[in-house]
Design a protein around this motif. Structure first.
Motif, PDB file in Angstrom:
ATOM      1  N   ASP A  45      -6.135   5.760   4.037  1.00  0.00           N
ATOM      2  CA  ASP A  45      -4.971   5.964   4.902  1.00  0.00           C
ATOM      3  C   ASP A  45      -3.792   5.093   4.478  1.00  0.00           C
ATOM      4  O   ASP A  45      -2.876   4.851   5.257  1.00  0.00           O
ATOM      5  CB  ASP A  45      -5.329   5.683   6.369  1.00  0.00           C
ATOM      6  N   ARG A  46      -3.825   4.629   3.220  1.00  0.00           N
ATOM      7  CA  ARG A  46      -2.729   3.815   2.695  1.00  0.00           C
ATOM      8  C   ARG A  46      -1.820   4.689   1.831  1.00  0.00           C
ATOM      9  O   ARG A  46      -2.282   5.331   0.887  1.00  0.00           O
ATOM     10  CB  ARG A  46      -3.260   2.648   1.850  1.00  0.00           C
ATOM     11  N   PRO A  47      -0.532   4.707   2.134  1.00  0.00           N
ATOM     12  CA  PRO A  47       0.375   5.536   1.333  1.00  0.00           C
ATOM     13  C   PRO A  47       0.730   4.872   0.008  1.00  0.00           C
ATOM     14  O   PRO A  47       0.776   3.637  -0.099  1.00  0.00           O
ATOM     15  CB  PRO A  47       1.616   5.656   2.226  1.00  0.00           C
ATOM     16  N   TYR A  48       0.983   5.694  -0.989  1.00  0.00           N
ATOM     17  CA  TYR A  48       1.583   5.214  -2.224  1.00  0.00           C
ATOM     18  C   TYR A  48       3.054   4.875  -1.951  1.00  0.00           C
ATOM     19  O   TYR A  48       3.620   5.256  -0.912  1.00  0.00           O
ATOM     20  CB  TYR A  48       1.523   6.292  -3.308  1.00  0.00           C
ATOM     21  N   LEU A  49       3.666   4.168  -2.870  1.00  0.00           N
ATOM     22  CA  LEU A  49       5.093   3.923  -2.760  1.00  0.00           C
ATOM     23  C   LEU A  49       5.839   5.258  -2.798  1.00  0.00           C
ATOM     24  O   LEU A  49       5.581   6.090  -3.677  1.00  0.00           O
ATOM     25  CB  LEU A  49       5.576   3.025  -3.899  1.00  0.00           C
TER      26      LEU A  49
END
Length: 443
Positions: A45-49
């Protein structure tokens, strides 16, 4: 500020003229551009830049705004669909503000899906929708028509006065950070410490750099896109190569410098020789010049450095003809610069597409177009001691003409690259060197 606002409004008017002409030529009646969406790591659930669609930030200084849209309709103000969620997990985008707001028809949405309704009246079979496939919404499916993209990409090679102002500002933001990095190197800092000094001086974080900094000490300077930053300080800091830029309103600078510690005269002399070659190549950036010719000139100038430094005992023309310069200078002389560090359209044969070929045997060159006034290019010759390429040279018929003892001494320093961002001017006028001007302004 008033002058910048005026430049921006002129820029917007130029983009409208270009887009309306392109729509007519390609047979479309509206242009819809998505800023892009936030992407997440697989099974996480971590977005990329976030990386915005460059077509979107060409119009609007909103490089950190996912889920927005721009609509261009001939004869009417552009419509901006501005995503501003009511979010308590993250800081939401601020209320729309800046010189662009009065120039557009603004629609604020709270959910990404609301963009489909906000643009429904413009979605027809003749609408051009520019976006990645994952930006699609019901009724808004990207089609990225090639004929239209070719016209837009070709035009984007020439910068407006507003864009040149942003690129100057990006160079001014990067220059003091390069000085801070040099000072950290001379103080014996590690690669990671030098990188942190650069970030502090530029006011950037890793999240908003235009590209990942290349920070290489000693032999690491021989890795063209060296991707690590050692935490440990080396036993001896002999040499240092930094390739690092800055970003202003979505426009990038791209600057490389090579430094050497005191007491290393042989390598210092080689840097000075490459500096002279690089400045000579910058002066070749003139309207109408084929950029491929500058690349080939870079090999001739590199050959001269190699011969005069006693590294290769060959004539310069023979050295280039027989490919002896390539192991020492294996990349292209540069590329277009702007909204993207390697800006689009570099290989186009004309505004309708096609490919302008690279010189035979020079597959890494990123720009093959004749230069036009208003283009911004990098000029970045290099001279490296790369083990895998030197091994190939040792196996070649020209190996006997190389001073391998000198090469072995110089290999401890990795290599040299010097890169400036340069504006091509009209009528044969000398180019504007954004990078040197930014350093000179520091005093």
């Amino acid at each position: 500020m008033a002058a910048l606002t005026s430049l921006y409004l002129d820029h917007l008017a130029t983009l409208r003229r270009q887009a309306e002409a392109a729509l007519e030529r390609s047979g479309h009646d509206a242009l819809l551009i998505a800023s892009g969406i936030e992407k997440y790591a697989f099974l996480d659930d971590r977005p990329y830049l976030f990386q915005p669609n460059p077509h979107f930030k060409h119009w609007l200084p909103l490089p950190q705004h996912p889920h927005c849209w721009l609509a261009v309709r001939p004869g009417r103000k552009p419509r901006v669909v501005y995503y501003q969620p009511d979010d308590y997990w993250h800081v939401p985008p601020s209320a729309p503000g800046g010189e662009w707001v009065e120039a557009v028809e603004l629609v604020v949405i709270r959910e990404p899906e609301d963009a489909a309704q906000a643009l429904a009246d413009l979605v027809t079979p003749r609408a051009a929708i520019l976006a990645e496939a994952d930006a699609a919404l019901p009724g808004l499916v990207p089609n990225n028509p090639e004929a239209l993209l070719n016209l837009l990409h070709w035009a984007r090679g020439v910068k407006t006065p507003y864009e040149l102002a942003q690129l100057r500002a990006a160079s001014r933001r990067a220059a003091p950070a390069h000085i801070a990095a040099r000072e950290a190197f001379l103080a014996g800092a590690s690669e990671a410490e030098i990188h942190r000094a650069y970030l502090v001086a530029s006011g950037h974080t890793d999240r908003d750099l235009p590209y990942g900094n290349i920070v290489g000490l000693n032999e690491h300077a021989a890795v063209l896109h060296y991707q690590y930053q050692d935490q440990a300080r080396p036993a001896e800091s002999r040499s240092f190569l930094i390739d690092a830029g800055a970003q202003v309103n979505g426009y990038a600078s791209d600057i490389t410098r090579t430094w050497v510690a005191s007491g290393h005269a042989e390598f210092a002399d080689l840097i000075a020789a490459m500096e002279g070659a690089q400045l000579g190549l910058v002066d070749e950036v003139r309207e109408g010049v084929d950029y491929r010719d500058i690349h080939l000139s870079a090999h001739r100038r590199t050959a001269r450095v190699l011969r005069e430094a006693g590294i290769v005992a060959m004539g310069e023309e023979a050295m280039v003809a027989e490919g002896v310069t390539k192991p020492f200078f294996p990349h292209g002389i540069g590329h277009l610069l702007g909204l993207q560090v390697h800006d689009v359209g570099g290989f186009m044969a004309s505004e309708t597409g096609g490919v302008a070929d690279k010189p035979e045997g020079h597959r890494y060159l990123r720009l093959t177009r004749p230069l036009q006034a208003g283009m911004v290019v990098t000029i970045e010759p290099g001279l490296y001691f790369i083990p895998t390429l030197l091994k190939q040279l040792r196996a070649s018929p020209q190996a006997a003409l190389v001073d391998w003892a000198r090469v072995e001494r110089l290999a401890r320093y990795g290599g040299i690259r010097i890169e400036d961002d340069v504006v091509c001017r009209a009528g044969g006028e000398a180019p504007e060197n954004l990078t040197r001007d930014a350093f000179a302004a520091l005093g």
